[in-house]
Design a protein around this motif. Structure first.
Motif, PDB file in Angstrom:
ATOM      1  N   GLN A  77       0.797  -1.229   0.000  1.00  0.00           N
ATOM      2  CA  GLN A  77       0.000   0.000   0.000  1.00  0.00           C
ATOM      3  C   GLN A  77       0.832   1.284   0.000  1.00  0.00           C
ATOM      4  OE1 GLN A  77      -3.526  -0.404   0.095  1.00  0.00           O
ATOM      5  NE2 GLN A  77      -3.900   1.761  -0.179  1.00  0.00           N
ATOM      6  N   ARG A 134     -12.275   5.548   2.256  1.00  0.00           N
ATOM      7  CA  ARG A 134     -12.946   4.414   2.890  1.00  0.00           C
ATOM      8  C   ARG A 134     -12.240   4.096   4.201  1.00  0.00           C
ATOM      9  NH1 ARG A 134     -15.516   0.987  -0.912  1.00  0.00           N
ATOM     10  NH2 ARG A 134     -16.396   2.267  -2.586  1.00  0.00           N
ATOM     11  N   CYS A 135     -12.986   3.639   5.176  1.00  0.00           N
ATOM     12  CA  CYS A 135     -12.409   3.275   6.466  1.00  0.00           C
ATOM     13  C   CYS A 135     -12.201   1.764   6.523  1.00  0.00           C
ATOM     14  CB  CYS A 135     -13.323   3.720   7.612  1.00  0.00           C
ATOM     15  SG  CYS A 135     -13.530   5.514   7.717  1.00  0.00           S
ATOM     16  N   ASN A 178      -0.302   5.172   7.713  1.00  0.00           N
ATOM     17  CA  ASN A 178       0.227   3.818   7.550  1.00  0.00           C
ATOM     18  C   ASN A 178       1.515   3.788   6.730  1.00  0.00           C
ATOM     19  OD1 ASN A 178      -3.092   3.482   7.269  1.00  0.00           O
ATOM     20  ND2 ASN A 178      -2.121   2.074   8.704  1.00  0.00           N
ATOM     21  N   GLU A 215      -4.803  -2.731   0.038  1.00  0.00           N
ATOM     22  CA  GLU A 215      -5.780  -3.230   1.009  1.00  0.00           C
ATOM     23  C   GLU A 215      -6.694  -2.131   1.544  1.00  0.00           C
ATOM     24  OE1 GLU A 215      -3.957  -4.511   4.564  1.00  0.00           O
ATOM     25  OE2 GLU A 215      -2.608  -2.789   4.686  1.00  0.00           O
ATOM     26  N   ARG A 216      -6.420  -0.878   1.199  1.00  0.00           N
ATOM     27  CA  ARG A 216      -7.260   0.242   1.629  1.00  0.00           C
ATOM     28  C   ARG A 216      -7.646   1.055   0.404  1.00  0.00           C
ATOM     29  NH1 ARG A 216      -3.093   0.021   5.196  1.00  0.00           N
ATOM     30  NH2 ARG A 216      -1.973   1.637   4.049  1.00  0.00           N
ATOM     31  N   LYS A 217      -8.822   1.636   0.445  1.00  0.00           N
ATOM     32  CA  LYS A 217      -9.317   2.421  -0.671  1.00  0.00           C
ATOM     33  C   LYS A 217      -9.512   3.867  -0.243  1.00  0.00           C
ATOM     34  CE  LYS A 217     -11.622  -1.550  -2.786  1.00  0.00           C
ATOM     35  NZ  LYS A 217     -12.892  -2.108  -3.314  1.00  0.00           N
ATOM     36  N   ARG A 223      -9.870  -1.957   6.490  1.00  0.00           N
ATOM     37  CA  ARG A 223      -9.106  -2.707   5.498  1.00  0.00           C
ATOM     38  C   ARG A 223     -10.040  -3.574   4.663  1.00  0.00           C
ATOM     39  NH1 ARG A 223      -3.524  -2.887   6.699  1.00  0.00           N
ATOM     40  NH2 ARG A 223      -3.024  -1.894   8.687  1.00  0.00           N
ATOM     41  N   SER A 261       0.271   9.271   4.694  1.00  0.00           N
ATOM     42  CA  SER A 261      -0.710   8.393   5.316  1.00  0.00           C
ATOM     43  C   SER A 261      -0.204   7.985   6.692  1.00  0.00           C
ATOM     44  CB  SER A 261      -0.932   7.153   4.442  1.00  0.00           C
ATOM     45  OG  SER A 261      -1.601   6.143   5.150  1.00  0.00           O
TER      46      SER A 261
END
Length: 321
Positions: free
Chosen positions: A104, A167-168, A193, A162-164, A170, A191
């Motif tokens: 990601q 959107r909240c 992450n 795995e994230r969009k 995974r 981010s």
């Protein structure tokens, strides 16, 4: 940074790769020959280790005699969260043997900042990434491509998503693969992450989930033939590699070569660094590593003289009482 095989590579990581080959080359050669020379030789690493593994793979591909003549098709490298270690022309050229896995928003494959500067600022990494992102925003894409000394993540890219956006949580991970030339992870994603996605634990976890999803999708259609046969998929990979090489030439990437201009497998690159012999004298190795400076023994010999078992300064004439 130094020239290698018609491009630039990270100097420190290249030295580490050469040292590793000198230390373990004979063992790898013996194991490969003893087992019938049929197995694939796979190198893997994470973060800085992935850069060492990638450059080690490049050296092995160009010096296959060091490992018993292992063919190029049996050499593979898996670089997890790879560091930028080679110029764009080399990253595309060796995309058939080096596979990079990026989770990601991982920051390391995206920043061209020298690695020593990144790890110096590890305690204030978010601030540092913000400044780097701000700087890179104003650098034109064409200027980046024309810079022969700019380093990139190596080989074919496998991006685990795995994230969009907006959107909240995974989502089930998806794996996207390509051999990008322009837009090759050039922008840092601000981010929360960005650093956690660099962790090998998260990479392993999400990669395993993606693999299970692929197996489940295959098991659902086990009674029917796959849409893309394995042999045809291998040809697709070869075509993607060829198209990427041609794309690099069309974008005027420095030192980029077309598929027809690539050196044959049995030809070594002219600019490959000499691999040091393991039987080299340790004293000579130490003196070389100090960049040509005098060794400690030479300094002692110039300043002192030995009389009656005592070290005396050369300007002193009386021994100590």
């Amino acid at each position: 940074m130094q020239m290698f095989d018609g491009g630039y590579v990270h100097h420190g990581l290249l030295k580490s790769a050469i040292w590793l080959l000198n230390e373990e080359g004979e063992t790898l050669k013996r194991l490969w020959l003893e087992n019938g020379s049929n197995y694939d030789m796979v190198f893997a690493g994470h973060s800085l280790g992935s850069g060492v593994a990638a450059l080690l793979t490049v050296i092995v591909v160009n010096h296959r005699d060091r490992l018993g003549g292992v063919p190029r098709c049996k050499v593979r490298c898996y670089a997890l969260a790879p560091a930028r270690c080679m110029s764009l022309n080399l990253a595309v050229k060796y995309a058939d043997v080096i596979y990079s896995v990026v989770l990601q928003d991982d920051f390391l494959p995206r920043t061209a900042t020298p690695l020593e500067d990144i790890f110096k600022s590890i305690f204030c990494l978010p601030c540092f990434l913000f400044l780097v992102c701000l700087r890179d925003t104003f650098i034109p894409e064409g200027r980046k491509l024309r810079d022969p000394r700019r380093l990139y993540a190596p080989g074919r890219m496998y991006h685990i998503v795995e994230r969009k956006c907006c959107r909240c949580g995974r989502f089930p991970p998806e794996v996207r693969t390509a051999i990008p030339v322009d837009g090759r992870f050039e922008h840092i994603v601000l981010s929360c992450n960005a650093t956690s996605d660099h962790g090998i634990i998260w990479i392993e976890r999400e990669a395993e989930k993606a693999l299970l999803r692929m197996k489940e999708s295959c098991s659902e259609t086990v009674t029917t033939a796959p849409k893309v046969q394995k042999l045809e998929r291998l040809r697709t990979f070869e075509k993607e590699h060829k198209d990427a090489l041609e794309r690099a030439v069309s974008l005027n990437v420095p030192h980029a070569v077309t598929p027809n201009e690539e050196a044959p497998e049995d030809q070594k690159p002219e600019e490959a660094p000499e691999i040091e012999d393991k039987s080299e004298d340790p004293a000579d190795t130490k003196s070389k590593s100090t960049g040509g400076r005098a060794s400690w023994d030479d300094v002692v010999g110039k300043l002192f003289k030995k009389e009656s078992g005592h070290l005396l300064l050369k300007r002193d004439s009386n021994p100590p009482e």
